[in-house]
Each structure stands twice: as C-alpha cells, then as structure tokens.
Write a protein that holds these residues in place. Structure first.
Motif, PDB file in Angstrom:
ATOM      1  N   ILE A   1       0.839  -1.209   0.000  1.00 29.52           N
ATOM      2  CA  ILE A   1       0.000   0.000   0.000  1.00 29.52           C
ATOM      3  C   ILE A   1       0.872   1.257   0.000  1.00 29.52           C
ATOM      4  O   ILE A   1       0.605   2.214  -0.736  1.00 29.52           O
ATOM      5  CB  ILE A   1      -0.968  -0.016   1.208  1.00 29.52           C
ATOM      6  N   ALA A   2       1.938   1.248   0.808  1.00 29.52           N
ATOM      7  CA  ALA A   2       2.834   2.414   0.854  1.00 29.52           C
ATOM      8  C   ALA A   2       3.462   2.654  -0.512  1.00 29.52           C
ATOM      9  O   ALA A   2       3.481   3.784  -1.007  1.00 29.52           O
ATOM     10  CB  ALA A   2       3.913   2.198   1.913  1.00 29.52           C
ATOM     11  N   GLU A   3       3.954   1.593  -1.137  1.00 31.32           N
ATOM     12  CA  GLU A   3       4.641   1.771  -2.429  1.00 31.32           C
ATOM     13  C   GLU A   3       3.666   2.113  -3.552  1.00 31.32           C
ATOM     14  O   GLU A   3       3.995   2.898  -4.445  1.00 31.32           O
ATOM     15  CB  GLU A   3       5.430   0.511  -2.773  1.00 31.32           C
ATOM     16  N   ALA A   4       2.483   1.521  -3.514  1.00 32.19           N
ATOM     17  CA  ALA A   4       1.497   1.785  -4.570  1.00 32.19           C
ATOM     18  C   ALA A   4       0.983   3.222  -4.519  1.00 32.19           C
ATOM     19  O   ALA A   4       0.367   3.681  -5.480  1.00 32.19           O
ATOM     20  CB  ALA A   4       0.332   0.809  -4.460  1.00 32.19           C
ATOM     21  N   GLY A   5       1.260   3.928  -3.422  1.00 26.88           N
ATOM     22  CA  GLY A   5       0.912   5.343  -3.340  1.00 26.88           C
ATOM     23  C   GLY A   5       1.594   6.177  -4.404  1.00 26.88           C
ATOM     24  O   GLY A   5       1.162   7.286  -4.703  1.00 26.88           O
ATOM     25  N   CYS A   6       2.652   5.651  -4.996  1.00 23.69           N
ATOM     26  CA  CYS A   6       3.377   6.384  -6.050  1.00 23.69           C
ATOM     27  C   CYS A   6       2.629   6.390  -7.372  1.00 23.69           C
ATOM     28  O   CYS A   6       3.041   7.078  -8.306  1.00 23.69           O
ATOM     29  CB  CYS A   6       4.742   5.757  -6.303  1.00 23.69           C
ATOM     30  N   GLY A   7       1.573   5.596  -7.504  1.00 24.29           N
ATOM     31  CA  GLY A   7       0.809   5.550  -8.750  1.00 24.29           C
ATOM     32  C   GLY A   7       1.573   4.856  -9.873  1.00 24.29           C
ATOM     33  O   GLY A   7       2.116   3.773  -9.674  1.00 24.29           O
ATOM     34  N   LEU A   8       1.631   5.503 -11.025  1.00 22.01           N
ATOM     35  CA  LEU A   8       2.289   4.882 -12.183  1.00 22.01           C
ATOM     36  C   LEU A   8       3.787   4.684 -11.956  1.00 22.01           C
ATOM     37  O   LEU A   8       4.392   3.805 -12.566  1.00 22.01           O
ATOM     38  CB  LEU A   8       2.067   5.724 -13.441  1.00 22.01           C
ATOM     39  N   LEU A   9       4.368   5.494 -11.097  1.00 25.84           N
ATOM     40  CA  LEU A   9       5.800   5.327 -10.797  1.00 25.84           C
ATOM     41  C   LEU A   9       6.059   3.985 -10.110  1.00 25.84           C
ATOM     42  O   LEU A   9       7.172   3.489 -10.101  1.00 25.84           O
ATOM     43  CB  LEU A   9       6.298   6.452  -9.889  1.00 25.84           C
ATOM     44  N   TYR A  10       5.010   3.418  -9.496  1.00 24.82           N
ATOM     45  CA  TYR A  10       5.110   2.062  -8.933  1.00 24.82           C
ATOM     46  C   TYR A  10       4.710   1.028  -9.979  1.00 24.82           C
ATOM     47  O   TYR A  10       5.434   0.050 -10.213  1.00 24.82           O
ATOM     48  CB  TYR A  10       4.213   1.924  -7.698  1.00 24.82           C
ATOM     49  N   TRP A  11       3.534   1.233 -10.622  1.00 29.31           N
ATOM     50  CA  TRP A  11       2.972   0.182 -11.471  1.00 29.31           C
ATOM     51  C   TRP A  11       3.802  -0.088 -12.723  1.00 29.31           C
ATOM     52  O   TRP A  11       3.950  -1.251 -13.109  1.00 29.31           O
ATOM     53  CB  TRP A  11       1.525   0.532 -11.855  1.00 29.31           C
TER      54      TRP A  11
END
Lengths: 57, 142
Positions: free
Chosen positions: B85-95
């Motif tokens: 959840i913390a990392e997915a907060g970055c949006g496309l920068l994560y995905w």
C-alpha cells in the motif's frame, strides 16, 4: 552513492522539500521551514544512531 | 428560504457548480495519485507540481537503483500488505516498473533497507500530495 551520510542527506532534502511545499506558502516561510526540517532530519538521525550504538542488535 | 434550500446545496453553492467542483476535485486527485504533481498542474499550481514530481520521482528512481524491492499486491500477511500500500501510493511510478519486472530487490545488497525506505516514503508522500490537491480543489487552501 553508497555512504550512509550521503543517502541520509538526499533522503532528508527530498522529503523536506515535499513537506515544505505541502505545509507552507510564502517563500520566506518555506525556506525557514525547509531548513528546520532538514536540520531536524539529519541531526536527530545522527543522535539516534549514536544512542543505538551500544546495543548489540 | 424554501426556494433557496431547493436550489442550493447544504454548503451554500449552487448544485451545478458543486457537481462540477466535485468532478474537478475527483479528476485532480486521481491524476495526482497516478502521476505525482499532475493534480497540482491541473489546478495551475505549477511550482508545487514541479517540486512534487521531481522529488517523488527522484526518490523512486533512487530506491530502485539502490536495489530496493517493489512489493507486489500480497495481502497474505499484514506487513506485506502495508508495504504494498505504501509503495502503490506512487501511482504509475510504482505500477510501470513493477509490471516491467524492475525492482526485484536484493536483500543482500548494502543499500537494500535504505532503498526500500526511499520507495515507501515516496508513496506515502504522494498520498499527502493527493490530500493537498483535494484541499486546493475545494478552496480550503490557496
């Protein structure tokens, strides 16, 4: 790019920058808040590191 | 008084305007989550947009370069879920890097823990940035 202090500085600068722009509006206020945050991050991390130094884990 | 209560919402704004404002707020928040700073750019807050995009992107890039791990959507245990959840907060920068197979992480690397902290904090900061977009879009903040 692999020293603890350099990584701490880079992390502190980037995080402080984002938090400053979220929390403050005027330029003067931002500069002051940024410097306070940056110094707090760096100095408190170093103090915490020294406090943990005697622990074997 | 009765006519006024029919035409206006409880906040005092005309219904049509409130609806437009809600859509604008929702679009700005989603854009701000997908690309850090895009929500502010849509609201013409260019200074903040550049700072948020630059800082959060730099943190994710540094995190991946230093052998950090992008945790996948694993809800099997509490801490894995929190990390995702913390990392997915970055949006496309994560995905985008995660779908491209980057950020596999090397736990034996000297910088592994630092790198993970960079990525977690980038995601958490972007969540705060989205809250900031929300406040600006609603006019609570200049």
């Amino acid at each position: 790019m692999k020293t603890h202090l350099l990584l701490l500085l880079v992390f502190s600068i980037l995080t402080s920058l984002v938090l400053t722009f979220i929390a403050k509006n005027g330029t003067r206020e931002r500069v002051r808040y940024f410097l306070v945050l940056l110094c707090s991050f760096v100095l408190l991390s170093i103090v915490a590191g020294w406090l943990m130094y005697p622990f074997p884990f | 008084m009765e006519t006024q209560s029919i035409q206006e919402s409880s906040s005092g704004f005309p219904e049509a305007g409130a609806r437009t404002g809600t859509v604008r707020t929702a679009i700005a928040c989603v854009a701000g989550w997908l690309v850090p700073g895009l929500g502010h750019a849509l609201l013409a807050k260019w200074g903040r947009a550049f700072v948020f995009f630059g800082s959060i992107t730099a943190m994710v890039v540094i995190g991946i370069q230093l052998q950090g791990r992008l945790f996948g959507p694993d809800f099997g245990d509490f801490f894995s879920a929190m990390k995702f959840i913390a990392e997915a907060g970055c949006g496309l920068l994560y995905w985008i890097p995660w779908l491209a197979g980057m950020g596999t992480g090397d736990p034996t690397a000297y910088t592994y823990d630092y790198a993970n902290v960079f990525i977690y904090v980038a995601g958490l900061l972007n969540m705060l940035v989205v809250v900031d977009v929300f406040d600006i879009a609603l006019g609570r903040k200049p």
